[in-house]
Design a protein around this motif. Structure first.
Motif, mmCIF file in Angstrom:
data_model
loop_
_atom_site.group_PDB
_atom_site.id
_atom_site.type_symbol
_atom_site.label_atom_id
_atom_site.label_comp_id
_atom_site.label_asym_id
_atom_site.label_seq_id
_atom_site.Cartn_x
_atom_site.Cartn_y
_atom_site.Cartn_z
ATOM 1 N N ARG A 21 0.977 -1.126 0.086
ATOM 2 C CA ARG A 21 0.142 -0.028 0.104
ATOM 3 C C ARG A 21 0.850 1.384 0.052
ATOM 4 N NH1 ARG A 21 -4.734 -1.200 4.176
ATOM 5 N NH2 ARG A 21 -3.109 -2.026 5.625
ATOM 6 N N SER A 22 0.465 2.306 -0.771
ATOM 7 C CA SER A 22 1.207 3.431 -1.101
ATOM 8 C C SER A 22 2.448 3.219 -1.811
ATOM 9 C CB SER A 22 1.427 4.077 0.145
ATOM 10 O OG SER A 22 0.177 4.546 0.876
ATOM 11 N N GLY A 23 2.794 2.109 -1.996
ATOM 12 C CA GLY A 23 4.035 1.735 -2.714
ATOM 13 C C GLY A 23 3.984 2.003 -4.312
ATOM 14 N N ASN A 24 4.867 1.551 -5.094
ATOM 15 C CA ASN A 24 4.941 1.790 -6.423
ATOM 16 C C ASN A 24 5.678 0.609 -7.216
ATOM 17 O OD1 ASN A 24 7.837 2.750 -7.073
ATOM 18 N ND2 ASN A 24 7.132 4.338 -5.917
ATOM 19 N N ILE A 25 5.202 0.029 -8.457
ATOM 20 C CA ILE A 25 5.881 -0.734 -9.174
ATOM 21 C C ILE A 25 6.029 -0.380 -10.712
ATOM 22 C CG2 ILE A 25 3.579 -1.949 -9.385
ATOM 23 C CD1 ILE A 25 5.325 -4.752 -9.414
ATOM 24 N N GLY A 38 -5.120 2.302 -7.415
ATOM 25 C CA GLY A 38 -3.885 2.921 -7.792
ATOM 26 C C GLY A 38 -4.135 3.907 -9.122
ATOM 27 N N SER A 39 -3.045 4.206 -9.541
ATOM 28 C CA SER A 39 -2.975 5.100 -10.869
ATOM 29 C C SER A 39 -1.655 5.107 -11.418
ATOM 30 C CB SER A 39 -3.164 6.560 -10.373
ATOM 31 O OG SER A 39 -2.126 7.098 -9.635
ATOM 32 N N PHE A 40 -1.840 5.338 -12.764
ATOM 33 C CA PHE A 40 -0.561 5.596 -13.628
ATOM 34 C C PHE A 40 -0.371 6.840 -14.214
ATOM 35 C CE2 PHE A 40 -1.140 0.808 -14.638
ATOM 36 C CZ PHE A 40 0.254 0.359 -14.507
ATOM 37 N N PRO A 41 0.735 7.571 -13.504
ATOM 38 C CA PRO A 41 1.010 8.865 -13.991
ATOM 39 C C PRO A 41 1.342 8.915 -15.603
ATOM 40 C CG PRO A 41 2.567 8.483 -12.617
ATOM 41 C CD PRO A 41 1.565 7.060 -12.622
ATOM 42 N N ALA A 79 -0.016 2.691 -5.572
ATOM 43 C CA ALA A 79 -0.914 1.852 -5.224
ATOM 44 C C ALA A 79 -1.510 3.165 -4.134
ATOM 45 C CB ALA A 79 -0.157 0.732 -4.539
ATOM 46 N N ASN A 80 -2.831 2.908 -3.875
ATOM 47 C CA ASN A 80 -3.337 3.732 -2.943
ATOM 48 C C ASN A 80 -3.402 2.741 -1.747
ATOM 49 O OD1 ASN A 80 -3.795 5.756 -4.571
ATOM 50 N ND2 ASN A 80 -6.000 4.813 -5.191
ATOM 51 N N SER A 81 -4.127 3.166 -0.779
ATOM 52 C CA SER A 81 -4.086 2.480 0.517
ATOM 53 C C SER A 81 -5.120 1.137 0.626
ATOM 54 C CB SER A 81 -4.481 3.342 1.721
ATOM 55 O OG SER A 81 -5.620 3.728 1.630
ATOM 56 N N THR A 82 -5.572 1.236 -0.646
ATOM 57 C CA THR A 82 -6.877 -0.056 -0.608
ATOM 58 C C THR A 82 -6.203 -1.285 -1.115
ATOM 59 O OG1 THR A 82 -8.477 1.899 -1.121
ATOM 60 C CG2 THR A 82 -9.177 -0.792 -1.536
ATOM 61 N N ALA A 108 -1.700 -7.356 -17.545
ATOM 62 C CA ALA A 108 -1.070 -7.828 -16.519
ATOM 63 C C ALA A 108 -1.963 -7.574 -15.335
ATOM 64 C CB ALA A 108 0.326 -7.104 -16.196
ATOM 65 N N ASN A 109 -1.504 -8.274 -14.176
ATOM 66 C CA ASN A 109 -2.420 -8.278 -13.076
ATOM 67 C C ASN A 109 -1.482 -7.635 -11.953
ATOM 68 O OD1 ASN A 109 -4.686 -9.020 -11.163
ATOM 69 N ND2 ASN A 109 -2.945 -9.974 -9.962
ATOM 70 N N VAL A 110 -1.879 -6.658 -11.064
ATOM 71 C CA VAL A 110 -1.057 -6.166 -10.062
ATOM 72 C C VAL A 110 -2.195 -6.158 -8.736
ATOM 73 C CG1 VAL A 110 -2.276 -3.907 -10.366
ATOM 74 C CG2 VAL A 110 0.017 -4.183 -8.995
#
Length: 304
Positions: A142-146, A167-170, A178-181, A199-201
């Protein structure tokens, strides 16, 4: 009398003329025979002009390239496309031409025409590109990125999610934040030609570790600093649990104090040890980050 000589000349002259005609007919017939003894048709002096294109049938990806070569035919060649919206021809050589596919899927023909007007064709099928994405199964706290990387496509690559609550892709960076959900969502990558891959995240709870993972307190006023790693944000909350008897988190027993203003580390100090009646204490230190993810450490306090 010259009756007999005239009769002789008239008779044998006709025989000679007749034999000459037959001879000429035979000569003419022989002249009309081919080397195998068969008669030649009226086009016996025309050279064959069958044309084939190599390759004759091919499938290529959007924006792919292929050179076609004309085999057979006479003289120079011209080349043309059945559907110019699907690709373009380059500058032809003596008997070949380069072809470049466009960014639309479909089927078209390439035609080669020689000097005599004879033609040959090839069939070209333009298909979608085979994109690849890495990773195909992503996992992020949560709150991380990949970061997702796409190969085999035409830039720019855009990204979309089936569940934007996660989450979102800028822009088109390929970095998912990622958001906190917690949950799973599908990532769809689309290149400039409209070709896609998915793909799946999965957004998971952060794994928070604490160092040290365990500590033993055997003397009063003993202090140990605990440092958490992982989790989100730069602020953690702390809690001690597992007390027995009257031994508690109090100024006279044990204190839990953040070691710095950023609340990253925590210092636990035994102000006084448990009595024999209270017994040894096996406590648990729980660290919680801003998303509610936790990590624990074990603390042993020896009684008097």
């Amino acid at each position: 009398m010259n009756y007999l000589p005239n009769l002789f000349i008239n008779y044998y002259g006709r025989v000679v003329l007749t034999m000459g005609a037959i001879f000429l007919a035979v000569i003419g017939l022989a002249a009309c025979q081919d080397t195998d003894g068969g008669p030649l048709g009226p086009s016996s002096n025309v050279i064959g002009t069958n044309i084939t294109l190599s390759p004759s049938t091919i499938t290529i990806a959007k924006n792919g390239a292929q050179t076609f070569t004309a085999i057979g035919g006479t003289g120079s060649f011209t080349f043309s496309l059945g559907d110019t919206s699907l690709g373009t021809l380059g500058t032809p050589a003596t008997n070949s031409v380069p072809f470049t596919a466009g960014n639309t899927a479909g089927t078209l023909t390439v035609t080669a025409t020689d000097t005599n007007g004879a033609t040959g064709t090839a069939t070209v099928t333009i298909g979608n590109k085979n994109l690849t994405i890495n990773p195909t199964q992503g996992k992020v706290g949560r709150s991380g990125n990949i970061t997702f990387t796409v190969t085999g496509g035409t830039d720019p690559i855009s990204f979309a999610l089936t569940n934007t609550a996660l989450g979102s892709f800028p822009a088109t960076t390929g970095v998912f934040t990622a958001n906190s959900t917690l949950g799973n969502t599908t990532v769809t990558a689309t290149d400039a030609d409209g070709d896609t891959i998915t793909a799946n995240v999965e957004v998971v709870a952060n794994q928070i570790t604490i160092a040290p993972l365990a500590a033993a307190f055997t003397t009063a006023t003993q202090a140990v600093t605990f440092t958490p790693t992982g989790g989100a944000g730069n602020s953690y909350s702390y809690a001690l649990s597992g007390f027995t008897g009257t031994y508690t988190v109090a100024a006279t027993d044990v204190t839990v104090v953040p070691a710095a203003a950023d609340n990253i580390n925590v210092v636990i100090t035994t102000v006084g040890l448990p009595t024999a009646l209270e017994g040894d204490q096996n406590l648990t230190l729980t660290v919680t980050d801003g998303n509610g993810d936790t990590g624990t450490a074990s603390i042993f306090v020896k009684s008097l």
